[in-house]
Design a protein around this motif. Sequence first.
Motif, short mmCIF file in Angstrom:
data_model
loop_
_atom_site.label_atom_id
_atom_site.label_comp_id
_atom_site.label_asym_id
_atom_site.label_seq_id
_atom_site.Cartn_x
_atom_site.Cartn_y
_atom_site.Cartn_z
N LYS A 159 -0.22 9.86 -3.06
CA LYS A 159 -1.55 9.71 -3.66
C LYS A 159 -2.59 9.50 -2.56
O LYS A 159 -2.33 8.83 -1.57
CB LYS A 159 -1.57 8.51 -4.62
CG LYS A 159 -0.63 8.65 -5.80
CD LYS A 159 -0.67 7.39 -6.65
CE LYS A 159 0.29 7.51 -7.85
NZ LYS A 159 0.31 6.27 -8.65
N SER A 160 -3.74 10.04 -2.77
CA SER A 160 -4.80 9.87 -1.78
C SER A 160 -5.42 8.49 -1.91
O SER A 160 -5.32 7.85 -2.96
CB SER A 160 -5.87 10.93 -1.98
OG SER A 160 -6.42 10.85 -3.29
N ASP B 171 0.83 -1.20 0.00
CA ASP B 171 0.00 0.00 0.00
C ASP B 171 0.87 1.26 0.00
O ASP B 171 0.58 2.23 -0.70
CB ASP B 171 -0.92 -0.01 1.23
CG ASP B 171 -1.80 1.23 1.29
OD1 ASP B 171 -2.72 1.34 0.46
OD2 ASP B 171 -1.56 2.09 2.16
N ARG C 7 1.10 4.36 -2.90
CA ARG C 7 0.74 5.75 -2.56
C ARG C 7 1.92 6.72 -2.57
O ARG C 7 1.74 7.91 -2.80
CB ARG C 7 0.10 5.78 -1.17
CG ARG C 7 -1.21 5.04 -1.05
CD ARG C 7 -1.68 5.02 0.39
NE ARG C 7 -2.90 4.24 0.56
CZ ARG C 7 -4.13 4.75 0.44
NH1 ARG C 7 -4.29 6.03 0.17
NH2 ARG C 7 -5.19 3.98 0.61
#
Length: 257
Positions: free
Chosen positions: A256-257, A242, A246
């Motif tokens: 990144k959101s 993850d 991001r």
Amino acid sequence: MRLSEQALLIWLLAAAMMVLGWRWQRRRNNAGIVDVLWSAGLGMAALVLALTGTGALSARLLVGVMATAWALRLALHLWARVRSEPEDGRYRALREHWHGSQAMFFGFFQFQALLVVLFALPLAAVAAHPAPATWQLAAAALIWLFSVAGEALADAQLARFRANPANRGKTCRSGLWRYSRHPNYFFEWLHWFSYAIAAIGSPLAWLGWLGPVVMYLFLRYLSGIPFTEQQALRTRGDDYRDYQRRTPMLFPWFPKS
């Protein structure tokens, strides 16, 4: 002293240092000492070049002070980890891959001695500069201060995160680590531009650019990011995947959101 003589002297000193380091890891089963010695070896190389260089005093002082201070800070930071933690997962993986072969580890340590010589070449380019301009010295000092401070901050933030038992198995996403997965590597790479700038106008000016070019290749494709991220995926799994999705890999930017 000629460049070939300087390189030979640096290699002999670095090779002897790596023999001692290889014996240390053999007794303790911890090859992380090689990173400490690589950093210390470059500090040693900087002092050799400052003393034997043919350039102006200002150029040799820049190498002797800035490169040695950078190397000493990094070596001490790495030593604090090596002496207090188990062997880094990257080296445990190598140990398993080589089935514990000490001959392979000896060759690996001696290869690091050659890398000391390689990364000493940009410093040699500066130490051979007959008359660096004031703007060069100022620009090199500013880049050095910014990058070494950034690297030290990233290292401190990660060390503080790792020291908290509640963060075991988690990924640091605070501070500089919010904007880059490897901010310490980014500032390490940036630091080498200080010598490239200071070497402009030197008879060996082209060697000054080996620092940022070769360091980028090593960090991005060889011994830096690939090995570090493989180990992170082994130990942190989906949490790190993850983080990869991001967060920019090397050059800091907004996640990144």
